[in-house]
Design an enzyme around this catalytic site. Structure first.
Site, PDB file in Angstrom:
ATOM      1  CG  HIS A 242      -1.777  -1.134   1.446  1.00 51.11           C
ATOM      2  ND1 HIS A 242      -2.908  -1.383   0.677  1.00 51.11           N
ATOM      3  CD2 HIS A 242      -1.715  -2.147   2.340  1.00 51.11           C
ATOM      4  CE1 HIS A 242      -3.497  -2.493   1.097  1.00 51.11           C
ATOM      5  NE2 HIS A 242      -2.807  -2.976   2.100  1.00 51.11           N
TER       6      HIS A 242
HETATM    7  O1  RIB Z   1      -5.035   0.024   4.718  1.00 49.82           O
HETATM    8  C1  RIB Z   1      -3.635   0.038   4.515  1.00 49.82           C
HETATM    9  C2  RIB Z   1      -2.993   1.083   5.359  1.00 49.82           C
HETATM   10  O2  RIB Z   1      -3.218   0.780   6.734  1.00 49.82           O
HETATM   11  C3  RIB Z   1      -1.455   1.138   5.201  1.00 49.82           C
HETATM   12  O3  RIB Z   1      -1.015   2.460   5.381  1.00 49.82           O
HETATM   13  C4  RIB Z   1      -0.956   0.270   6.318  1.00 49.82           C
HETATM   14  O4  RIB Z   1       0.338   0.674   6.797  1.00 49.82           O
HETATM   15  C5  RIB Z   1      -1.979   0.538   7.385  1.00 49.82           C
HETATM   16  O5  RIB Z   1      -1.584   1.727   8.052  1.00 49.82           O
END
Ligand code: RIB
Ligand code: CA
Length: 312
Positions: A242
Site C-alpha cells: 500500500h
Molecule cells: O489500509 C492500509 C494502510 O493501513 C497502510 O497504510 C498500512 O500501513 C496501514 O496503516
C-alpha cells in the site's frame, strides 16, 4: 534534477517501512522530515520504528518528529495483526542512536511548509491523517500553501479492509480525513482500488532480495513478513504494498492513472465510518482531488529494486 521537497507522515508499519526505504534512497526526493502518528501500532513505536529505518538507511540528516498518539476524536486504533507487536514484523527492534526532533509533528509540518515557497512542499500521508489535520487547525493558511498531498487511504470499488466500506487509515481517524479532504488542498488519493494492483509477488520480492544492502535486506524482511501474514490470515498469495504507491507516484507518475474527482468522508454513521465517497462527475479542470484508478504493479517494484540498487 528538479527535486520534490517532501514530508512523509506515517505509522510504521511494515509497508510504511518499505516506503521509507524507497524515499530515503530516492535522489528525486528532498526529504525534509518524517513525522509519525499512532496507527498500526502505538505512537511511541511508530516514532522509534521511523528512527530505526532512518538509521538503517544512513539518513540521520532527516529529522523525525513524533506526532499524535490518538485520533482527533475516536479511541486509538491498531493493526498489529498485519505488522507484528513491534510494528516491523519480526525485525529485532533496537533503540536508534539519533534522537527524535523537538516538538510535535503538527508544528513541524506547519514550520517546514510555511517557511518555503507556496506549493513547493508535498506531504505524503501513509497512516491516519491526524497530524496533517492538526497542522491545518493550527495554521489555517497551511492548505493553500501546501504542494500536493498524496495519501494512502480510502476505498471505492474494492470495498474496505477494516470494515465492509472503509480502509484502515481513513477509518482510524475519519474526522481528520474529513478535515484534510475538505480543506481545499490538492489531494491525490491512493486507495485500495489501486494498491491492490501493486502486490509483492515472489519474483518481485526476490528482485529486491538480490540487492546487496542493509536497506534492501530490511525491505525484504518487511515484504516476507507481509507475505506470511497474507497467506495465513488473508488467504491470498501476495500482499499489497500500500504505502509505496504515493511515494512511487511522486517519483514516477507515469506508473499510475488518476481520475479527477470529489472525495468526502463519512464521519456520522458507525456502520460506514471512514467510507470514502468518490464522485467522478466533476469539472475536471476545477477538481482538487484525484483518485488513482490504475497502477503498473511491476513498474512500482522495478522502481523500488532499481532505486535501492543504485543506492547500494
Ligand atoms: O489500509 C492500509 C494502510 O493501513 C497502510 O497504510 C498500512 O500501513 C496501514 O496503516
Ligand atoms: Ca501505513
Amino acid at each position: 534534477m528538479n527535486r520534490q521537497s517532501l514530508i512523509i507522515d506515517c505509522d510504521p508499519g511494515v509497508d510504511d517501512a518499505v516506503a521509507l526505504m524507497l524515499a530515503f534512497a530516492a535522489p528525486a526526493l528532498e526529504l525534509l522530515a518524517v513525522t509519525t502518528v499512532a496507527g498500526n501500532v502505538p505512537g511511541r513505536l511508530t516514532q522509534r520504528n521511523a528512527r530505526m529505518m532512518r538509521q538503517i538507511a544512513g539518513r540521520e540528516d532527516v529529522p523525525v518528529f513524533g506526532g499524535a498518539e490518538r485520533p482527533m476524536k475516536r479511541p486509538p486504533a491498531g493493526a498489529g495483526e498485519f505488522h507484528g507487536p513491534e510494528g516491523l514484523g519480526d525485525l529485532e527492534p533496537f533503540e536508534p542512536a539519533a534522537i527524535v526532533g523537538d516538538g510535535p509533528a503538527a508544528n513541524a509540518i506547519v514550520d517546514l511548509v510555511m517557511r518555503r515557497p507556496e506549493g513547493s512542499v508535498a506531504v505524503a500521508v501513509l497512516g491516519p491523517m491526524t497530524n496533517l489535520a492538526l497542522a491545518m487547525r493550527r495554521e489555517p493558511r497551511l492548505a493553500e500553501r501546501l504542494g500536493p498531498v498524496v495519501v494512502m487511504g480510502g476505498a471505492r470499488s474494492e470495498g474496505g479492509n477494516i470494515t465492509a466500506s472503509a480502509e484502515f487509515n481513513i477509518w482510524a481517524d475519519p474526522d481528520a480525513a474529513a478535515v484534510v479532504f475538505g480543506s481545499g488542498c490538492s489531494v491525490v488519493a491512493f486507495g485500495l482500488d489501486v494498491t491492490h494492483q501493486v502486490r509483492a509477488t515472489e519474483p518481485r520480492i526476490e528482485a529486491i532480495e538480490a540487492v546487496e544492502s542493509e536497506p534492501a535486506r530490511t525491505a525484504t524482511a518487511m515484504l516476507r513478513f507481509s507475505q506470511r501474514v497474507e497467506r495465513t490470515v488473508v488467504g491470498w498469495q501476495a500482499a499489497p504494498l500500500h504505502d509505496a504507491c504515493p511515494i512511487a507516484w511522486l517519483m514516477a507518475p507515469e506508473l499510475f492513472e488518476l481520475k479527477p474527482c470529489r472525495i468526502e468522508v463519512e464521519t456520522q454513521s458507525d456502520l460506514t465510518r471512514g467510507h470514502t465517497a468518490v464522485e467522478f462527475r466533476v469539472d475536471a479542470a476545477a477538481a482538487r482531488h484525484h483518485w488513482a484508478v490504475k497502477a503498473d504493479g511491476q513498474g512500482v517494484f522495478d522502481l523500488i529494486a532499481a532505486t535501492l540498487g543504485a543506492a547500494a
